[in-house]
Design a protein around this motif. Structure first.
Motif, PDB file in Angstrom:
ATOM      1  N   ASP A 139      -2.990  -2.951  -5.726  1.00 27.87           N
ATOM      2  CA  ASP A 139      -2.405  -2.865  -7.060  1.00 27.87           C
ATOM      3  C   ASP A 139      -1.592  -4.116  -7.382  1.00 27.87           C
ATOM      4  O   ASP A 139      -0.891  -4.179  -8.390  1.00 27.87           O
ATOM      5  N   SER A 176       0.978  -5.258  -5.925  1.00 25.34           N
ATOM      6  CA  SER A 176       2.429  -5.148  -5.739  1.00 25.34           C
ATOM      7  C   SER A 176       2.920  -5.814  -4.454  1.00 25.34           C
ATOM      8  O   SER A 176       4.113  -5.898  -4.208  1.00 25.34           O
ATOM      9  N   ASN A 208       0.834  -1.205   0.000  1.00 28.81           N
ATOM     10  CA  ASN A 208       0.000   0.000   0.000  1.00 28.81           C
ATOM     11  C   ASN A 208       0.866   1.251   0.000  1.00 28.81           C
ATOM     12  O   ASN A 208       2.016   1.210   0.455  1.00 28.81           O
TER      13      ASN A 208
END
Lengths: 325, 79
Positions: free
Chosen positions: A158, A160, A48
């Motif tokens: 996302d 990631s 995040n």
């Protein structure tokens, strides 16, 4: 929309981020995670942005059930963490799926636990922040602490996050006491006698039961104020001065015997002499002390405070590199 | 020895209000989930609930004492 199920709210769990700045002059404190380092690192672990919404639990953590595939990380206080009653590692990115339940046992050290979920706790942004300020009931999740059996909105991650990423031991905060709090002396320390200032710095102060996000009340000594003629506009208590803005982290001593350190949900101003201000970095440390713990104040100058802030920023970037490896 | 432990630090009270009787007396039977005391911390009074059923053999903490996380509050005897 994806949701996080709150099976149990814990003792005092709120949604926080890095704070709501720019409104202090109107009487609105920043709120935000009390232990900023732990909150930011938790967010990093799950991919995040640093300022995404996290949960801050106090003493008794929440019980949370996931409804979709997420990455979760727990930082802050030293507490056994479980997923479906099986122990999992704190300071680690953990993959969870629908039906998985995150829980906490009794804390071993520290006070506040942070839970970051990939995508973030996506409560509405109020005045630029997702932080909860419970005294006026604004921000966060309906302006209040979490209760049992409710749901929280989650943002979309996302992708990631890297499950398995770990923060090395040496980059986790030291929680063993007593807590040494570096303090810039002032703004109204002139009100104390020389002996009282020395005594303030030499005393082991104990955290009382009145220690929350607004401030920490301490006990352990008695501080004398110098004689003075009561100025126009100041109250009659020797600890009173003409009203001033209270810095976050400032220490006031109403009555001379119970210092109060103001924290993220601070009262923004008033008429008590502030004898010093705990530096921002060490507010993370006091946030991890609990009722009954001991704190000490050490006098530092502003340059030291700013250097400590730079050090923390570098430490956060080190964590970022470690996690990305 | 089976005990009930404090889940949080604070000030320990055996009664819901100063003028009220204690939640449970020594020797009384308690059931899981029953409120047996209060701990005051962060300006709130939090109910301490029995995490298992049993008989209160003795309270290990006095009314008004400070308690720490994990401290034994009650020793349980045989049911």
């Amino acid at each position: 929309m994806s949701e996080l199920l709150v099976r149990a709210g814990g003792l005092y769990t709120t949604v926080q981020d890095t704070g709501r700045f720019g409104y202090y002059h109107m009487g609105m404190p920043p709120s935000g995670a009390m232990d900023v380092y732990s909150a930011v690192v938790a967010n990093m672990l799950v991919g995040n942005p640093d300022g995404a919404g996290v949960l801050e639990g106090t003493y008794v953590g929440p019980t949370l059930e996931f409804t979709d595939d997420r990455v979760v990380a727990v930082t802050g206080a030293d507490v056994p963490v479980t997923v479906n009653d099986e122990p999992v590692e704190p300071w680690t990115a953990i993959r969870v799926g629908p039906g998985d339940v995150l829980g906490f046992a009794m804390i071993r050290a520290g006070c506040r636990v942070y839970v970051a979920v990939s995508g973030g706790i996506d409560v509405p942004v109020y005045l630029g922040s997702r932080s909860t300020y419970t005294l006026t009931g604004i921000g966060g999740h309906q302006g209040r602490k979490l209760v049992d059996d409710e749901t929280l909105p989650l943002g979309s991650g996302d992708g990631s996050a890297r499950p398995g990423a770990v923060v090395p031991e040496e980059l986790r905060p030291e929680l063993a006491g007593p807590a040494e709090l570096r303090t810039v002396i002032g703004l109204c320390s002139y009100r104390l006698t020389e002996d009282a200032l020395a005594s303030f710095l030499g005393t082991d102060w104990k955290v009382t039961k009145d220690a929350d996000r607004v401030g920490y009340r301490l006990r352990g000594g008695k501080l004398d104020f110098t004689d003075r003629e009561q100025p126009f506009g100041a109250g009659s208590d020797p600890a009173n001065v003409v009203d001033l803005g209270y810095p976050v982290g400032s220490i006031q001593v109403p009555g001379g015997d119970e210092p109060i350190v103001l924290l993220n949900d601070a009262v923004t101003g008033g008429g008590y002499a502030t004898i010093g201000t705990v530096i921002s970095v060490d507010r993370d440390r006091i946030a991890q002390t609990k009722t009954g713990d001991v704190v000490r104040f050490t006098s530092v100058d502003l340059d030291t405070a700013l250097a400590a802030r730079r050090d923390r920023r570098e430490r956060i970037e080190r964590v970022r590199r470690e996690i990305a490896r | 020895m089976t005990t009930i432990k404090a889940q949080m630090p604070g000030v320990f009270y055996r009664r819901p209000a100063p003028e009220k009787p204690v939640y449970v007396d020594d020797g009384e039977e308690i059931s899981q989930g029953q409120t047996i005391a209060l701990i005051e911390v962060m300006k709130t009074f939090n109910e301490v609930k029995a995490d298992e059923s049993g008989t209160v053999a003795e309270f290990l903490v006095e009314d008004g004492d400070e308690v720490d996380v994990g401290q034994d509050i009650v020793r349980l005897g045989e049911v």
